[in-house]
Design a protein around this motif. Sequence first.
Motif, mmCIF file in Angstrom:
data_model
loop_
_atom_site.group_PDB
_atom_site.id
_atom_site.type_symbol
_atom_site.label_atom_id
_atom_site.label_comp_id
_atom_site.label_asym_id
_atom_site.label_seq_id
_atom_site.Cartn_x
_atom_site.Cartn_y
_atom_site.Cartn_z
ATOM 1 N N HIS A 117 0.836 -1.204 0.000
ATOM 2 C CA HIS A 117 0.000 0.000 0.000
ATOM 3 C C HIS A 117 0.873 1.257 0.000
ATOM 4 C CE1 HIS A 117 -3.406 2.587 0.824
ATOM 5 N NE2 HIS A 117 -2.755 3.077 1.869
ATOM 6 N N ARG A 118 1.900 1.246 0.831
ATOM 7 C CA ARG A 118 2.790 2.407 0.919
ATOM 8 C C ARG A 118 3.535 2.627 -0.408
ATOM 9 N NH1 ARG A 118 4.657 4.947 5.601
ATOM 10 N NH2 ARG A 118 2.657 4.245 6.427
ATOM 11 N N LEU A 119 3.980 1.549 -1.054
ATOM 12 C CA LEU A 119 4.653 1.680 -2.353
ATOM 13 C C LEU A 119 3.724 2.313 -3.385
ATOM 14 C CD1 LEU A 119 6.533 -1.732 -2.461
ATOM 15 C CD2 LEU A 119 7.614 0.533 -2.474
ATOM 16 N N ARG A 120 2.465 1.867 -3.410
ATOM 17 C CA ARG A 120 1.507 2.437 -4.356
ATOM 18 C C ARG A 120 1.252 3.922 -4.057
ATOM 19 N NH1 ARG A 120 -0.083 -2.809 -3.642
ATOM 20 N NH2 ARG A 120 -1.609 -2.323 -2.034
ATOM 21 N N GLN A 121 1.230 4.297 -2.769
ATOM 22 C CA GLN A 121 1.084 5.716 -2.408
ATOM 23 C C GLN A 121 2.253 6.543 -2.919
ATOM 24 O OE1 GLN A 121 0.631 5.411 1.891
ATOM 25 N NE2 GLN A 121 -1.530 6.000 1.724
ATOM 26 N N LEU A 122 3.417 5.906 -3.028
ATOM 27 C CA LEU A 122 4.622 6.575 -3.520
ATOM 28 C C LEU A 122 4.744 6.459 -5.044
ATOM 29 C CD1 LEU A 122 6.994 5.360 -0.683
ATOM 30 C CD2 LEU A 122 6.362 7.744 -1.130
ATOM 31 N N ASP A 123 3.656 6.033 -5.698
ATOM 32 C CA ASP A 123 3.612 5.880 -7.162
ATOM 33 C C ASP A 123 4.627 4.862 -7.672
ATOM 34 O OD1 ASP A 123 1.487 7.672 -7.585
ATOM 35 O OD2 ASP A 123 2.866 9.378 -7.508
ATOM 36 N N LEU A 124 4.804 3.795 -6.920
ATOM 37 C CA LEU A 124 5.667 2.691 -7.340
ATOM 38 C C LEU A 124 4.802 1.455 -7.552
ATOM 39 C CD1 LEU A 124 8.569 3.361 -4.846
ATOM 40 C CD2 LEU A 124 8.630 3.753 -7.308
ATOM 41 N N ARG A 125 5.101 0.705 -8.571
ATOM 42 C CA ARG A 125 4.312 -0.498 -8.879
ATOM 43 C C ARG A 125 4.657 -1.633 -7.926
ATOM 44 N NH1 ARG A 125 4.896 -1.621 -15.145
ATOM 45 N NH2 ARG A 125 6.927 -2.154 -14.348
ATOM 46 N N THR A 126 3.682 -2.511 -7.729
ATOM 47 C CA THR A 126 3.896 -3.712 -6.925
ATOM 48 C C THR A 126 3.493 -4.927 -7.745
ATOM 49 O OG1 THR A 126 1.691 -3.556 -5.949
ATOM 50 C CG2 THR A 126 3.493 -2.517 -4.727
ATOM 51 N N ASP A 127 4.032 -6.061 -7.369
ATOM 52 C CA ASP A 127 3.712 -7.321 -8.028
ATOM 53 C C ASP A 127 2.346 -7.774 -7.528
ATOM 54 O OD1 ASP A 127 3.641 -9.863 -9.141
ATOM 55 O OD2 ASP A 127 5.681 -10.367 -8.539
ATOM 56 N N GLU A 128 1.435 -8.021 -8.440
ATOM 57 C CA GLU A 128 0.075 -8.400 -8.052
ATOM 58 C C GLU A 128 -0.086 -9.908 -7.855
ATOM 59 O OE1 GLU A 128 -2.138 -6.149 -7.154
ATOM 60 O OE2 GLU A 128 -0.609 -4.647 -7.632
ATOM 61 N N ARG A 129 0.956 -10.675 -8.142
ATOM 62 C CA ARG A 129 0.860 -12.121 -7.945
ATOM 63 C C ARG A 129 0.844 -12.442 -6.444
ATOM 64 N NH1 ARG A 129 5.866 -13.666 -11.673
ATOM 65 N NH2 ARG A 129 6.571 -11.778 -10.637
ATOM 66 N N PRO A 130 0.316 -13.605 -6.080
ATOM 67 C CA PRO A 130 0.321 -13.982 -4.656
ATOM 68 C C PRO A 130 1.744 -13.986 -4.096
ATOM 69 C CG PRO A 130 -1.067 -15.476 -5.932
ATOM 70 C CD PRO A 130 -0.350 -14.607 -6.923
ATOM 71 N N TYR A 131 1.863 -13.533 -2.876
ATOM 72 C CA TYR A 131 3.159 -13.456 -2.197
ATOM 73 C C TYR A 131 3.656 -14.851 -1.841
ATOM 74 C CZ TYR A 131 6.677 -12.010 1.237
ATOM 75 O OH TYR A 131 7.843 -11.833 1.944
ATOM 76 N N ARG A 132 4.882 -15.173 -2.229
ATOM 77 C CA ARG A 132 5.500 -16.478 -1.955
ATOM 78 C C ARG A 132 6.839 -16.259 -1.249
ATOM 79 N NH1 ARG A 132 5.990 -20.053 -7.067
ATOM 80 N NH2 ARG A 132 6.457 -21.580 -5.476
ATOM 81 N N PRO A 133 6.818 -16.036 0.064
ATOM 82 C CA PRO A 133 8.081 -15.772 0.760
ATOM 83 C C PRO A 133 9.019 -16.969 0.681
ATOM 84 C CG PRO A 133 6.294 -16.082 2.331
ATOM 85 C CD PRO A 133 5.680 -16.074 0.976
ATOM 86 N N HIS A 134 10.290 -16.674 0.474
ATOM 87 C CA HIS A 134 11.313 -17.713 0.392
ATOM 88 C C HIS A 134 12.674 -17.066 0.627
ATOM 89 C CE1 HIS A 134 11.162 -15.911 -3.596
ATOM 90 N NE2 HIS A 134 12.438 -16.235 -3.715
ATOM 91 N N LEU A 135 13.633 -17.890 0.946
ATOM 92 C CA LEU A 135 15.007 -17.439 1.122
ATOM 93 C C LEU A 135 15.860 -18.209 0.119
ATOM 94 C CD1 LEU A 135 16.779 -16.567 4.339
ATOM 95 C CD2 LEU A 135 17.950 -18.075 2.731
ATOM 96 N N THR A 136 16.504 -17.500 -0.803
ATOM 97 C CA THR A 136 17.314 -18.133 -1.837
ATOM 98 C C THR A 136 18.719 -18.389 -1.308
ATOM 99 O OG1 THR A 136 16.041 -17.023 -3.572
ATOM 100 C CG2 THR A 136 18.185 -17.926 -4.205
#
Length: 193
Positions: A117-136
């Motif tokens: 939400h904060r990124l969108r308020q700052l006019d930055l795009r976000t990934d709309e795909r479901p969030y998949r947390p992982h550590l590479t």
Amino acid sequence: MSATAPIFIAPPSGSARLFLALCPGQVVQAALATHAKAWHWNEAAARYAPPDWHVTLHFIGAVPRSRVDELRAGLDVPVQPFELRFGQPVLWPHGLAVLLPMAVPAALQELHAQLGHRLRQLDLRTDERPYRPHLTLARRAQAARLPVQWPAWGWSVQGYALMESTGEAGPDGQRYRMLQQYGRPDDASALQP
């Protein structure tokens, strides 16, 4: 989150390639390093340096450096501490060796949503795909074999960071640098059995 390794494309001159991430402290890094030794790595595997291990919250991409101070202030949201229990080792397509959490805590989902939400308020795009947390742990690890035993510990997450991708690994092996820490950094009490 994508199951493919992001290809580094140098940002335009005067830009920074940014992302938001959970960054483990030294205690969690040591536990991850022990786990990483249990993998059977192929020669081509590009293993990440322990200081580069992270769980991406949002990839931001190339942003003019003139906006970095604005983003440092604008991306500060409250952090409800949570435990991230690791985790299932998996080989994803395109040779990514990752650790998945046993479950995605509600507080992690909420942090991800607030930052989106904060990124969108700052006019930055976000990934709309479901969030998949992982550590590479590594790239180009198609031929790696998973460890027999999985880690049996949890990471007490107290904060997150605004990070910059520097491209190729430097002399210390690191590819990322922290620009801003939010919340509390990990400490010696961050590891729970």
